[in-house]
Design an enzyme around this catalytic site. Structure first.
Site, short mmCIF file in Angstrom:
data_model
loop_
_atom_site.label_atom_id
_atom_site.label_comp_id
_atom_site.label_asym_id
_atom_site.label_seq_id
_atom_site.Cartn_x
_atom_site.Cartn_y
_atom_site.Cartn_z
N LYS A 130 0.83 -1.20 0.00
CA LYS A 130 0.00 0.00 0.00
C LYS A 130 0.87 1.26 0.00
O LYS A 130 0.67 2.18 -0.80
CB LYS A 130 -0.85 -0.03 1.28
CG LYS A 130 -2.17 0.66 1.19
CD LYS A 130 -2.97 0.43 2.46
CE LYS A 130 -4.17 -0.44 2.24
NZ LYS A 130 -5.11 -0.48 3.34
N THR A 156 -13.52 3.40 14.72
CA THR A 156 -14.78 3.23 15.44
C THR A 156 -14.55 2.19 16.53
O THR A 156 -14.27 1.03 16.22
CB THR A 156 -15.88 2.76 14.47
OG1 THR A 156 -16.00 3.74 13.44
CG2 THR A 156 -17.20 2.58 15.17
N PHE A 184 -17.07 10.23 10.56
CA PHE A 184 -18.42 10.01 10.01
C PHE A 184 -18.43 10.02 8.49
O PHE A 184 -19.49 10.05 7.88
CB PHE A 184 -19.39 11.06 10.56
CG PHE A 184 -19.59 10.99 12.04
CD1 PHE A 184 -20.50 10.10 12.59
CD2 PHE A 184 -18.85 11.78 12.91
CE1 PHE A 184 -20.68 10.00 13.96
CE2 PHE A 184 -19.02 11.70 14.29
CZ PHE A 184 -19.94 10.80 14.82
N ASN A 229 -24.56 5.27 13.56
CA ASN A 229 -24.64 4.18 12.58
C ASN A 229 -25.86 3.29 12.83
O ASN A 229 -26.52 2.85 11.89
CB ASN A 229 -23.36 3.35 12.59
CG ASN A 229 -22.28 4.00 11.73
OD1 ASN A 229 -22.51 5.06 11.14
ND2 ASN A 229 -21.12 3.39 11.65
N GLY A 271 -25.04 -2.84 3.64
CA GLY A 271 -23.82 -3.65 3.73
C GLY A 271 -22.67 -2.71 4.02
O GLY A 271 -22.85 -1.68 4.67
N CYS A 287 -19.04 -0.69 7.55
CA CYS A 287 -19.36 -0.08 8.85
C CYS A 287 -20.66 -0.60 9.48
O CYS A 287 -20.62 -1.17 10.56
CB CYS A 287 -19.42 1.44 8.70
SG CYS A 287 -17.80 2.14 8.35
#
Ligand SMILES: NC(=O)c1ccc[n+]([C@@H]2O[C@H](COP(=O)([O-])OP(=O)(O)OC[C@H]3O[C@@H](n4cnc5c(N)ncnc54)[C@H](O)[C@@H]3O)[C@@H](O)[C@H]2O)c1
Length: 437
Positions: A35, A122, A152, A211, A260, A263
């Site tokens: 990455k 989270t 968020f 969420n 889906g 999160c």
């Protein structure tokens, strides 16, 4: 300000790029050398609109760099953001905090001055307390504050969301940390983005509450869609009719194949585990999780029903595989359960997605991945619109119908007006709409 971001995934990379665009000096750290190697060559590891230009601009300005060396990232950093993954723990659905605690342990050994460690991942309520305990255990003499600053942003609109957030939530327990966070977010604060300061535990809980509430809204309208189908109502109009009420709001009221992504599924589960441990059950969220899980496979059954009495041997083209448009993220995408249900019934599945084919390949190995919607539809018995990509909103329906063996269109996102679909010669199936004549 000098900022280090630990974890260069969707959240870490977007946050790092945006912070550097505000003028901060940012180093993004990741253990994944592939990455980081790609990023150093200007290749984005994820698809996110506008990200490549934002990264290139800030790298060129000398404000954004990438490394696999934690020590290099953390040296001299005034704020260290933890943005590593918190997937569902295998077996029990609790959030797996091993990456967060692992990062905290590694950071602790490297602290070299007053530092604010900010959890952006989270994480369940109380995680910040444990991060602080780890830091103090490993580095007893360090001047360090631990803050919760949940993210968020939405994939697909991540940069816009980061730069123009509805709010920024900060859970901090001391004045120095509050000041630092105010300074980091000053450019947004000047734009009048509300900066909400609260306790660390409250901030952690706020993310899950948000969420879970959004997942509830989606699930509510999906169940209303089922009821509409049974009693002859139109869920589109129901959604509009309730969404125009300011107390309800129009967003997240689009009936579809179930939520889906990276999160909602894992966060709703983790919240239930927190509630269970606290002996304070969240029965509404429990129902949401159950209903949504069942819905994804039910969408597969809906397609099978549309195919008629003997689906075995038929060919279905799924258009849109990612869990939502503008992302290549396949995590918990409804397409996965739909493919499974179809393959279990002996149906051959073809698939097309504008961005997620590479990610889809290992997840659905038997699916024949095609280069376009039209290629996928060639000789198929049904096309199923699973994800509402812009590129799938204006298909040439006549051309599509002309390529197919049987002309069935299952529109799981209610993109196309049924009349238009029928005019092209298709049998139309939507979600939560009255049956056609
Ligand atoms: N994806 C979203 O839309 C979104 C939105 C809001 C919040 N979140 C939350 O943000 C967090 C990160 O999510 P994501 O989607 O960006 O995850 P991701 O899986 O895309 O990225 C996480 C990265 O962290 C790296 N990593 C793990 N441990 C490390 C360590 N010790 N040092 C350096 N790198 C390490 C991994 O190699 C990976 O690249 C999660 O808690 C998620 O719930 C995600």
């Amino acid at each position: 300000m000098r900022i280090a971001i630990i974890g260069t995934g969707y959240v870490g990379l977007v946050s790092g790029a945006c912070f550097s665009d505000f003028g901060h000096d940012v180093i993004c750290v990741d253990k994944d050398a592939t990455k980081i190697g790609a990023l150093e060559q200007g290749i984005m590891p994820i698809f996110e609109p506008g990200l490549d230009q934002l990264v290139a601009r800030n790298v060129a300005a000398g404000r954004l760099a990438f490394t696999t060396e934690l020590a290099e990232g953390v040296r001299g950093a005034e704020a260290i953001f933890i943005a590593v993954g918190t997937p569902s723990r295998r077996g029990d659905g609790h959030a797996d905090l091993s990456y967060v605690y692992g990062a905290a342990r590694e950071i602790a050994g490297l602290l070299d001055g007053p530092t604010v460690v900010v959890t952006k991942s989270t994480v369940p309520v109380g995680t910040g307390d444990e991060v602080e305990r780890i830091l103090r255990e490993v580095a007893p003499g360090a001047t360090v504050s631990v803050v919760s600053n949940p993210e968020f942003l939405r994939e697909g609109a991540a940069i816009e969301d980061f730069k123009h957030p509805d709010r920024i939530v900060v859970g901090a327990e001391d004045a120095r940390a509050v000041e630092m966070m105010r300074e980091i977010y000053r450019p947004l604060y000047l734009n009048k983005a509300p900066l909400l300061f609260t306790s660390r535990r409250t901030a952690e809980l706020t993310k899950y509450a948000a969420n879970a509430f959004l997942a509830t809204k989606i699930t509510f309208i999906n169940e209303m869609a089922d009821l509409c189908e049974m009693v002859g109502g139109d869920v589109q109009d129901v959604a509009r009719g309730i969404g125009l009420d300011g107390r309800i709001g129009a967003k997240f009221l689009h009936a579809g194949p179930g939520y889906g992504g990276s999160c909602f599924p894992k966060d709703t589960l983790a919240l239930l585990k927190t509630a269970e441990d606290a002996q304070s059950p969240l029965r509404i969220v429990e129902a949401v999780v159950k209903v949504n899980d069942a819905r994804k496979r039910a969408m597969g059954r809906k397609v099978l029903k549309a195919l008629g009495d003997e689906p075995r041997g038929k060919v279905v083209a799924l258009l849109g595989l990612a869990f939502k448009p503008n992302t290549d993220d396949m995590r918990d995408a409804p397409s996965i359960a739909i493919v499974q249900a179809l393959e279990d019934a002996g149906v051959t599945v073809r698939g097309y997605d504008p961005e997620s084919m590479e990610q889809a390949r290992p997840i659905m190995p038997a699916v024949q991945l095609c280069r376009s919607a039209y290629e996928a539809a060639e000789g198929a018995d049904a096309v199923v619109l699973v994800t509402e990509w812009d590129a799938l909103r204006a298909l040439d329906l006549d051309r599509l119908a002309g390529l197919m063996r049987q002309k069935i269109l299952v529109d799981l996102r209610n993109i196309y007006p049924p009349e238009e679909v029928e005019e092209a010669g298709f049998a139309w199936h939507g979600v939560g709409r009255p049956p056609r004549g």
